[in-house]
Design a protein around this motif. Structure first.
Motif, PDB file in Angstrom:
ATOM      1  N   VAL A 563      30.365  42.778  35.313  1.00  0.00           N
ATOM      2  CA  VAL A 563      31.235  43.892  35.683  1.00  0.00           C
ATOM      3  C   VAL A 563      32.621  43.419  36.114  1.00  0.00           C
ATOM      4  N   ALA A 564      32.756  42.105  36.361  1.00  0.00           N
ATOM      5  CA  ALA A 564      34.068  41.571  36.737  1.00  0.00           C
ATOM      6  C   ALA A 564      34.080  40.079  36.439  1.00  0.00           C
ATOM      7  N   TRP A 565      35.291  39.563  36.046  1.00  0.00           N
ATOM      8  CA  TRP A 565      35.419  38.145  35.706  1.00  0.00           C
ATOM      9  C   TRP A 565      36.824  37.693  36.093  1.00  0.00           C
ATOM     10  N   TRP A 566      36.897  36.911  37.172  1.00  0.00           N
ATOM     11  CA  TRP A 566      38.194  36.405  37.623  1.00  0.00           C
ATOM     12  C   TRP A 566      38.325  34.946  37.180  1.00  0.00           C
ATOM     13  N   ARG A 567      39.186  34.689  36.203  1.00  0.00           N
ATOM     14  CA  ARG A 567      39.374  33.317  35.698  1.00  0.00           C
ATOM     15  C   ARG A 567      40.236  32.486  36.643  1.00  0.00           C
ATOM     16  N   LEU A 568      41.076  33.145  37.436  1.00  0.00           N
ATOM     17  CA  LEU A 568      41.888  32.484  38.471  1.00  0.00           C
ATOM     18  C   LEU A 568      42.850  31.462  37.880  1.00  0.00           C
ATOM     19  N   ASN A 569      43.385  31.778  36.724  1.00  0.00           N
ATOM     20  CA  ASN A 569      44.371  30.910  36.069  1.00  0.00           C
ATOM     21  C   ASN A 569      45.784  31.281  36.521  1.00  0.00           C
ATOM     22  N   GLY A 570      46.041  31.117  37.821  1.00  0.00           N
ATOM     23  CA  GLY A 570      47.359  31.413  38.347  1.00  0.00           C
ATOM     24  C   GLY A 570      47.537  32.841  38.812  1.00  0.00           C
ATOM     25  N   GLY A 571      46.485  33.648  38.784  1.00  0.00           N
ATOM     26  CA  GLY A 571      46.597  35.029  39.212  1.00  0.00           C
ATOM     27  C   GLY A 571      45.257  35.598  39.607  1.00  0.00           C
ATOM     28  N   ALA A 572      45.256  36.889  40.042  1.00  0.00           N
ATOM     29  CA  ALA A 572      44.051  37.531  40.576  1.00  0.00           C
ATOM     30  C   ALA A 572      43.500  38.594  39.645  1.00  0.00           C
ATOM     31  N   ALA A 573      43.845  38.510  38.339  1.00  0.00           N
ATOM     32  CA  ALA A 573      43.425  39.552  37.400  1.00  0.00           C
ATOM     33  C   ALA A 573      41.941  39.443  37.076  1.00  0.00           C
ATOM     34  N   ASP A 574      41.279  40.603  36.952  1.00  0.00           N
ATOM     35  CA  ASP A 574      39.920  40.716  36.436  1.00  0.00           C
ATOM     36  C   ASP A 574      40.028  40.905  34.931  1.00  0.00           C
ATOM     37  N   ASP A 575      39.412  40.015  34.135  1.00  0.00           N
ATOM     38  CA  ASP A 575      39.526  40.098  32.675  1.00  0.00           C
ATOM     39  C   ASP A 575      38.989  41.413  32.124  1.00  0.00           C
ATOM     40  N   PHE A 576      38.114  42.102  32.903  1.00  0.00           N
ATOM     41  CA  PHE A 576      37.584  43.386  32.455  1.00  0.00           C
ATOM     42  C   PHE A 576      38.466  44.547  32.889  1.00  0.00           C
ATOM     43  N   GLY A 577      39.491  44.244  33.708  1.00  0.00           N
ATOM     44  CA  GLY A 577      40.474  45.257  34.067  1.00  0.00           C
ATOM     45  C   GLY A 577      40.024  46.256  35.102  1.00  0.00           C
ATOM     46  N   ARG A 578      38.874  46.056  35.741  1.00  0.00           N
ATOM     47  CA  ARG A 578      38.372  47.051  36.686  1.00  0.00           C
ATOM     48  C   ARG A 578      38.694  46.681  38.137  1.00  0.00           C
ATOM     49  N   SER A 579      38.722  45.366  38.447  1.00  0.00           N
ATOM     50  CA  SER A 579      38.785  44.960  39.859  1.00  0.00           C
ATOM     51  C   SER A 579      39.787  43.829  40.069  1.00  0.00           C
ATOM     52  N   SER A 580      40.982  43.989  39.540  1.00  0.00           N
ATOM     53  CA  SER A 580      42.032  43.001  39.795  1.00  0.00           C
ATOM     54  C   SER A 580      42.465  43.096  41.247  1.00  0.00           C
ATOM     55  N   GLY A 581      42.971  41.969  41.794  1.00  0.00           N
ATOM     56  CA  GLY A 581      43.313  41.944  43.203  1.00  0.00           C
ATOM     57  C   GLY A 581      44.712  41.426  43.452  1.00  0.00           C
ATOM     58  N   LEU A 582      44.984  41.148  44.725  1.00  0.00           N
ATOM     59  CA  LEU A 582      46.278  40.631  45.163  1.00  0.00           C
ATOM     60  C   LEU A 582      46.056  39.321  45.910  1.00  0.00           C
ATOM     61  N   VAL A 583      46.877  38.317  45.601  1.00  0.00           N
ATOM     62  CA  VAL A 583      46.809  37.034  46.301  1.00  0.00           C
ATOM     63  C   VAL A 583      47.340  37.226  47.712  1.00  0.00           C
ATOM     64  N   SER A 584      46.560  36.758  48.701  1.00  0.00           N
ATOM     65  CA  SER A 584      46.897  37.015  50.096  1.00  0.00           C
ATOM     66  C   SER A 584      46.984  35.711  50.881  1.00  0.00           C
ATOM     67  N   GLY A 585      47.842  35.728  51.923  1.00  0.00           N
ATOM     68  CA  GLY A 585      47.950  34.574  52.822  1.00  0.00           C
ATOM     69  C   GLY A 585      48.501  33.355  52.110  1.00  0.00           C
ATOM     70  N   HIS A 586      47.893  32.182  52.376  1.00  0.00           N
ATOM     71  CA  HIS A 586      48.370  30.924  51.825  1.00  0.00           C
ATOM     72  C   HIS A 586      47.588  30.496  50.598  1.00  0.00           C
ATOM     73  N   ALA A 587      46.920  31.436  49.917  1.00  0.00           N
ATOM     74  CA  ALA A 587      46.172  31.094  48.710  1.00  0.00           C
ATOM     75  C   ALA A 587      47.125  30.594  47.633  1.00  0.00           C
ATOM     76  N   GLY A 588      46.648  29.647  46.833  1.00  0.00           N
ATOM     77  CA  GLY A 588      47.449  29.103  45.747  1.00  0.00           C
ATOM     78  C   GLY A 588      46.559  28.711  44.591  1.00  0.00           C
ATOM     79  N   PHE A 589      47.147  28.063  43.579  1.00  0.00           N
ATOM     80  CA  PHE A 589      46.411  27.698  42.379  1.00  0.00           C
ATOM     81  C   PHE A 589      46.701  26.245  42.024  1.00  0.00           C
ATOM     82  N   ALA A 590      45.677  25.570  41.475  1.00  0.00           N
ATOM     83  CA  ALA A 590      45.793  24.160  41.112  1.00  0.00           C
ATOM     84  C   ALA A 590      44.807  23.889  39.984  1.00  0.00           C
ATOM     85  N   PRO A 591      44.888  22.714  39.313  1.00  0.00           N
ATOM     86  CA  PRO A 591      43.923  22.400  38.256  1.00  0.00           C
ATOM     87  C   PRO A 591      42.489  22.549  38.735  1.00  0.00           C
ATOM     88  N   GLY A 592      41.666  23.235  37.918  1.00  0.00           N
ATOM     89  CA  GLY A 592      40.288  23.502  38.300  1.00  0.00           C
ATOM     90  C   GLY A 592      39.312  22.958  37.286  1.00  0.00           C
TER      91      GLY A 592
END
Length: 663
Positions: A563-592
């Motif tokens: 029902v939801a799939w967050w790949r977390l490739n630099g953003g908070a989008a849900d690939d299914f488009g139902r439950s995208s979010g907002l990056v909050s606080g000191h969260a960031g992105f790095a090689p995974g």
């Protein structure tokens, strides 16, 4: 991960989080046989039945000295571990009654003036070997200038000897090394060691705790490719570029590991490099030999001393007071090893930045792999023994000596680092040779064929003989094809090699192999390539290169019910488009694990999803990849748990405890 100076800890890394509704998924030196000797002979002035152990202690048993034997003179073999020794001249051990007091009250062997204690020769003196003899030696109390000789003997004669003067009244631990060349005429002959009292007019020479050990003579290792600077310590000259640096605040040259090295006093003391020196890549290596002056202080500024340092926001490689290697993003954060080098011995140390990982090495061994995703400023200025430019007035100068420091513009392999340390005092040598491997992607798909290869070129003026180029792949790899530009390659399991009797100046030999990586999921595998040959002046040369490759599994479809799939490739989008979010606080992105992932600081960082009706489920499955930054703490605001995924009060959530338990 500690900070430099102290900042927050990022305890959790998170990637590829998927939520399923109403679906259940299954959880799937060369050893010597005679290496130690204790008290070597006995004396029984009263001729009573006695029996001594190897260290001179009285035990139940019987031995009677012949009545016609001179006092303290005997030639008797004792039980192991001291069997195999003989005496010349008068020799004995201190009687238990203390009739012949030894220094420090030891129960120990002695030899009279001009007496000699020898090990009965044993077979096979090895050529190309360094033999080391150790012993505790003391002269008689009240005598002076009492000389002794420690010798390596073969076929009844002395082939190498070292003389010195014993201290009177106290034992001194003595170490002597003797080098037997590979072409020695005594190689293969019976050999032994002897310790003699060579001063006719002095008193007894007391001997205890004799040890014999051996190791192969180290051979020089060719300097690995990619060297940006090689400072040998006898001058400020860079052997690669031939330009020179300058000493700062009392830094100088002095006794080093190989000849002279750099000697530093801490504080601002350093050898500053020309401003033109820079490091071209975020992947780099630094290695050198170091010796501390103090066992408690690595420098005189705060907590550490630097071996090789840049300037603000650059990187610096050094040692803490307690002896831990570390690499610092200057002014921001530091990354520490678990190594403790707290003595005054010489040690080979190194650091390698490979992708998002730091590798720390001590005496050729990989001690730690630490995540490091920061970007360093690489332009310098740089210095050896301290920071290139002081940081708020402190240069973190090293307190000790540094020798043979080399910086590289690439990540050295583990085998390259090990070879440099193993060469020891033979050191690195410039070599007129080219050896390289075919590049491959940073990630290969398991089970997919790929072409690998290596090429060796003789760019010098000397004929090479017994040339070998080989490739060794992980055991679960399949060798599909192999070819060589000269000679015929052979395949043995997962190893491929081609051998040539000689390679003339200007000659090239290449090896190509088609193989496929095993289907192991995730992680890294190492393909090992190596060239070996005999060069007239340097002897046998080995050039190893390790190719570290990430192995990925073949992609699989997302299972039904997601029902939801967050790949977390630099953003908070849900690939299914139902439950995208907002990056909050000191969260960031790095090689995974797959491209990028979410990095959290354990305080207030997260992705906020709002009400998300699609996530309001009864039966559910949550799965994703996580990696901890800290093995003991999981959060900076909770002592026990950190949330991976969760709703509000009364809802559901997946957490991880500090001890590693999922909840």
């Amino acid at each position: 991960m500690r900070t430099y100076p102290h900042t927050g800890v990022r305890p959790v890394w998170l990637g590829l989080l998927v939520l399923f509704g109403a679906i259940q998924l299954g959880a799937e030196s060369i050893p010597l046989t005679n290496s130690g000797f204790e008290s070597i002979a006995i004396v029984n002035p009263l001729q009573d039945p006695v029996h001594f152990t190897g260290d001179g202690k009285l035990i139940v048993g019987a031995y009677t000295q012949p009545t016609n034997a001179p006092l303290n003179s005997l030639a008797v073999q004792l039980p192991e571990p001291v069997a195999g020794w003989m005496t010349a001249g008068q020799c004995g051990t201190i009687a238990l009654g203390g009739q012949f007091p030894a220094p420090e009250g030891r129960n120990t062997a002695y030899v009279e003036p001009l007496g000699t204690l020898s090990q009965i020769p044993t077979p096979a003196l090895r050529g190309g070997t360094i033999y080391q003899i150790e012993a505790d030696i003391a002269g008689s109390i009240g005598t002076g200038a009492q000389s002794y000789a420690i010798s390596l003997v073969a076929e009844g004669g002395v082939i190498a000897t070292s003389t010195s003067v014993a201290t009177t009244g106290s034992f001194l631990h003595v170490v002597r090394s003797f080098t037997v060349p590979a072409e020695s005429p005594y190689a293969g002959k019976p050999f032994g060691v002897s310790i003699g009292n060579v001063t006719a007019s002095a008193g007894r020479l007391f001997i205890d705790n004799v040890r014999l050990s051996a190791q192969p003579i180290p051979t020089p290792v060719p300097i690995p490719s990619g060297a940006l600077g090689w400072w040998r310590g006898s001058s400020t000259t860079n052997e690669i570029t031939r330009d020179s640096g300058s000493f700062r605040s009392g830094a100088t040259t002095g006794p080093g590991f190989l000849g002279n090295g750099f000697v530093f006093q801490g504080g601002l003391s350093a050898m500053v490099l020309p401003t033109t020196f820079s490091v071209p890549s975020q992947e780099f290596s630094v290695e050198c030999w170091i010796q501390r002056t103090s066992t408690s202080l690595a420098g005189t500024d705060f907590e550490a001393g630097e071996f090789f340092g840049g300037s603000d926001l650059g990187f610096t490689f050094g040692l803490t007071h307690e002896g831990r290697l570390y690499l610092s993003h200057i002014g921001v954060v530091s990354f520490y090893s678990t190594t403790h080098l707290a003595d005054r011995a010489w040690h080979h140390v190194g650091v390698v930045r490979r992708g998002g990982i730091l590798e720390f090495y001590a005496d050729g061994l990989l001690t730690d792999r630490v995540p490091c995703t920061v970007n360093f400023r690489l332009s310098g200025p740089y210095a050896i023994g301290g920071l290139g430019t002081p940081y708020f007035g402190a240069a973190y100068g090293f307190l000790g000596a540094i020798d043979e420091l080399t910086a590289y513009g690439r990540a050295l392999s583990a085998s390259e680092m090990q070879s440099i340390a193993a060469a020891g005092t033979a050191g690195k040598v410039p070599l007129e040779a080219g050896f390289g491997v075919l590049p491959v992607p940073s990630t290969l798909i398991g089970g997919t064929p790929w072409s690998f290869g290596a090429s060796l070129t003789n760019t010098g003026a000397t004929l090479w003989t017994n040339v070998l180029v080989s490739a060794r792949f992980p055991s679960d790899s399949g060798i599909l094809a192999a070819a060589a530009s000269s000679g015929t390659p052979t395949v043995d399991g997962s190893t491929v090699k081609v051998e040539l009797p000689e390679l003339a100046p200007g000659g090239v030999v290449s090896l190509s192999v088609e193989t496929q990586a095993g289907r192991s999921k995730g992680g890294f595998v190492t393909n090992h390539f190596e060239a070996q040959f005999v060069e007239k002046t340097l002897g046998r040369i080995a050039i190893p290169v390790d190719q570290v490759v990430s192995i990925a599994s073949t992609a699989v479809p997302v299972p039904a019910g997601a029902v939801a799939w967050w790949r977390l490739n630099g953003g908070a989008a849900d690939d299914f488009g139902r439950s995208s979010g907002l990056v909050s606080g000191h969260a960031g992105f790095a090689p995974g694990i797959v491209r990028q992932g979410l990095v959290l600081d354990g305080v207030d960082s997260s992705i906020q999803l709002g009400l998300a009706p699609a996530l309001q489920l009864g039966d559910l499955t949550v799965e994703g990849w996580i990696r901890r930054t800290n093995t003991s703490a999981i959060s900076q605001v909770s002592f026990s748990t950190g949330a991976i995924f969760g709703g509000g009060l009364g809802s559901y959530g997946l957490t991880l405890s500090s001890g590693g338990s999922l909840q």
